[in-house]
Design an enzyme around this catalytic site. Structure first.
Site, PDB file in Angstrom:
ATOM      1  N   LYS A 113       0.673  -1.215   0.027  1.00 35.42           N
ATOM      2  CA  LYS A 113      -0.106   0.042  -0.092  1.00 35.42           C
ATOM      3  C   LYS A 113       0.784   1.308   0.173  1.00 35.42           C
ATOM      4  O   LYS A 113       0.429   2.199  -0.546  1.00 35.42           O
ATOM      5  CB  LYS A 113      -1.029   0.060   1.223  1.00 35.42           C
ATOM      6  CG  LYS A 113      -1.928  -1.103   1.502  1.00 35.42           C
ATOM      7  CD  LYS A 113      -2.838  -1.246   0.278  1.00 35.42           C
ATOM      8  CE  LYS A 113      -4.063  -2.341   0.672  1.00 35.42           C
ATOM      9  NZ  LYS A 113      -3.640  -3.572   0.844  1.00 35.42           N
TER      10      LYS A 113
HETATM   11  C1  LIG Z   1      -4.303  -4.862   0.301  1.00 36.80           C
HETATM   12  C2  LIG Z   1      -3.422  -6.079   0.227  1.00 36.80           C
HETATM   13  C3  LIG Z   1      -3.748  -6.643  -0.795  1.00 36.80           C
HETATM   14  C4  LIG Z   1      -4.689  -6.909  -1.732  1.00 36.80           C
HETATM   15  O1  LIG Z   1      -4.876  -6.004  -2.605  1.00 36.80           O
HETATM   16  P1  LIG Z   1      -6.009  -5.233  -3.320  1.00 36.80           P
HETATM   17  O2  LIG Z   1      -5.575  -4.244  -4.339  1.00 36.80           O
HETATM   18  O3  LIG Z   1      -7.049  -5.002  -2.332  1.00 36.80           O
HETATM   19  O4  LIG Z   1      -6.594  -6.438  -4.220  1.00 36.80           O
HETATM   20  C5  LIG Z   1      -2.988  -8.023  -0.905  1.00 36.80           C
HETATM   21  N1  LIG Z   1      -1.755  -8.170  -0.062  1.00 36.80           N
HETATM   22  C6  LIG Z   1      -1.639  -7.121   1.049  1.00 36.80           C
HETATM   23  C7  LIG Z   1      -0.440  -7.558   2.001  1.00 36.80           C
HETATM   24  C8  LIG Z   1      -2.229  -6.171   1.226  1.00 36.80           C
HETATM   25  O5  LIG Z   1      -2.174  -5.134   2.202  1.00 36.80           O
END
Ligand SMILES: *Cc1c(COP(=O)(O)O)cnc(C)c1O
Length: 497
Positions: A113
């Protein structure tokens, strides 16, 4: 370059308005009217460039109402040397002779993120100066763990912004909870809700689209914007790293110019994999997008049958950031694949809201099958693969990345596909030390999460990232929780209005 809404394609807004508003008033999501393109030469020209330069190139195609100086200052601030623990920001690490891991977790909160949320505050403050010059921005976030912390880190003490984060009380890892509870900054608040992630997300969406709430904020010189992955400003930074990964594959000689790659993405809200879809639409040679899910396999079923049905058991798994039954960003894919049929999107989304279920047309389903493959894996299987990958390839993955590796191994076994593959690695294994230790050893000691990280480090010799090892010395600032129907009041309390 203008943006429209997935639920009203007559709408036209500039990028800065799409980013400032987060979600369209009709409840739809902002999407680009035309998807810009990168030629093979453009991708080859990226090879000698730094991540910052690559990002400037891609973003300038989408954010056409930002000046080059504005884009430069946003990107240079977000990915400044020292903010990410790799000079390449999102490095490719070789797993085996046809598989590379794209490490997206080298930022300040050790999850992918950060790739978007380090940049979003810059984009949002630049955009809101154009779209709403007299308002203070209120960021409202529903998080399954990683978004909340990454948003708090990105927005802390950014002038002209406040940020409020809601997370499901029993739906995040102890490390994630500690990261949020100890958040520093004068403009931040955090509250747990008694419910799951979908409750938190629906609650935020309701508050967000309620006109009375918006008016109350407006009277106080405030306006909402979103840092959730529905905001275009979250998605556009993610497109960059798929373009960058292809340039790196070219540089490493793993693909010849124009030769396609497959991309595997551990998926929750469908944001990360949708960014890969946009990269493909832009001209990055991508063959198959493999969508990997945990036991909450609503997307596996959708991508392989054409029916989305959220009426099923919700599982709490060891990959909590993927414990999601409503993948909001899918709406954008449906809009593009249906030939921008906003009426069809409205019908499907209404059905989803009313019955939890919809089925796309044969035509849309055929288009899905052209580009997407999907699979899921349960916790015991993923644990086995995390251990095997560590023992055989010497690569230690977190539990989310473990889902992707597992689904990818199944996929190649079933299809015999030998295309060069990039697996998106979304978190540091140290964010989920307990589950990773159990995967390696069959058990973990009863210790607080940050001490568990020390045990994992002793075992593997891989250093604990500094942002996680520093947590134990921080003060807990936020410990409140509330019921789902108290969220609106919480917002007013936190904003003191
Ligand atoms: C948010 C997240 C995901 C999922 O990503 P999306 O964009 O919501 O599909 C997968 N792995 C981790 C560690 C995340 O923080």
């Amino acid at each position: 370059m203008l943006y429209t809404s997935t639920r009203d394609k007559s709408l036209r807004v500039e990028a800065s308005e799409a980013i400032t508003r987060g979600i369209s008033e009709d409840g739809g999501l902002f999407v680009p009217v035309d998807i810009p393109t990168l030629s093979l030469q453009d991708l080859q020209d990226m090879i000698p460039l730094s991540y910052i330069e690559r990002a400037k190139k891609v973003l300038s195609l989408y954010l056409t109402d930002f000046t080059p100086e504005e884009i430069d200052s946003c990107v240079s601030g977000a990915y400044a040397p020292g903010k990410f623990s790799s000079e390449k920001v999102a490095p490719l690490v070789t797993l085996d002779d046809r598989t590379e891991v794209l490490e997206l977790f080298r930022g300040p909160t050790c999850a992918f993120k950060d790739m978007a949320l380090q940049l979003l505050p810059y984009l949002l403050t630049t955009a809101s100066k154009k779209a709403a010059p007299d308002k203070e921005i209120v960021i409202l976030v529903a998080t399954s763990g990683d978004t909340g912390k990454a948003a708090l880190e990105g927005f802390k003490d950014v002038p002209g912004t406040r940020i409020l984060v809601f997370y499901p009380k029993d739906g995040v890892s102890p490390m994630q909870q500690l990261q949020m509870a100890t958040q520093e900054g004068e403009n931040v608040s955090v509250c747990a809700i008694r419910g799951n992630f979908d409750d938190a997300q629906s609650g935020v969406k309701t508050i967000f689209t309620d006109r009375a709430v918006a008016e109350k904020l407006s009277e106080n010189g405030l306006m909402f914007s979103s840092a959730n992955s529905i905001n275009w400003g979250r998605l556009v930074p993610q497109i960059v790293y798929y373009c960058s990964a292809y340039a790196d594959l070219l540089e490493k000689g793993k693909v010849a110019p124009g030769e396609p790659m497959n991309v595997v993405v551990p998926t929750g809200n469908f944001g990360n994999i949708l960014a890969a879809y946009y990269a493909k639409r832009m001209g990055v040679p991508v063959k198959t997008l493999l969508c990997a899910s945990n036991a909450n396999n609503v997307l596996t079923d959708f991508l392989t049958t054409g029916t989305y049905d959220r009426n099923r058991t919700f599982y709490t798994t060891m990959s909590p950031s993927m414990d999601i039954l409503i993948s909001s960003n899918l709406e954008r894919l449906l809009f593009h694949l249906s030939g921008e049929d906003d009426a069809a999107v409205r019908t499907w989304m209404d059905a989803l809201a009313k019955t939890g279920k919809y089925t796309v047309t044969d035509d849309v389903f055929a288009k899905i099958k052209e580009t997407f493959a999907a699979g899921f894996a349960d916790d015991p299987t993923v644990s086995g693969v995390i251990r095997k990958t560590y023992e055989e390839e010497g690569y230690l993955s977190d539990t989310h990345t473990g889902v992707a590796i597992t689904v990818y191994r199944d996929y190649t076994a079933k299809t015999g596909d030998t295309t060069e593959t990039v697996i998106a690695a979304t978190a540091s294994p140290y964010k989920f030390s307990k589950s990773v230790l159990i995967a390696l050893d069959g058990s973990a000691p009863e210790l607080p999460e940050f001490e568990m990280a020390g045990v994992l480090c002793e075992k593997t010799g891989i250093p604990v990232p500094a942002p996680l090892s520093n947590l134990k010395d921080k003060t807990v600032r936020f410990s409140a929780d509330c019921a789902v129907d108290e969220m609106e009041q919480q917002v007013y309390d936190m904003l003191r209005i």
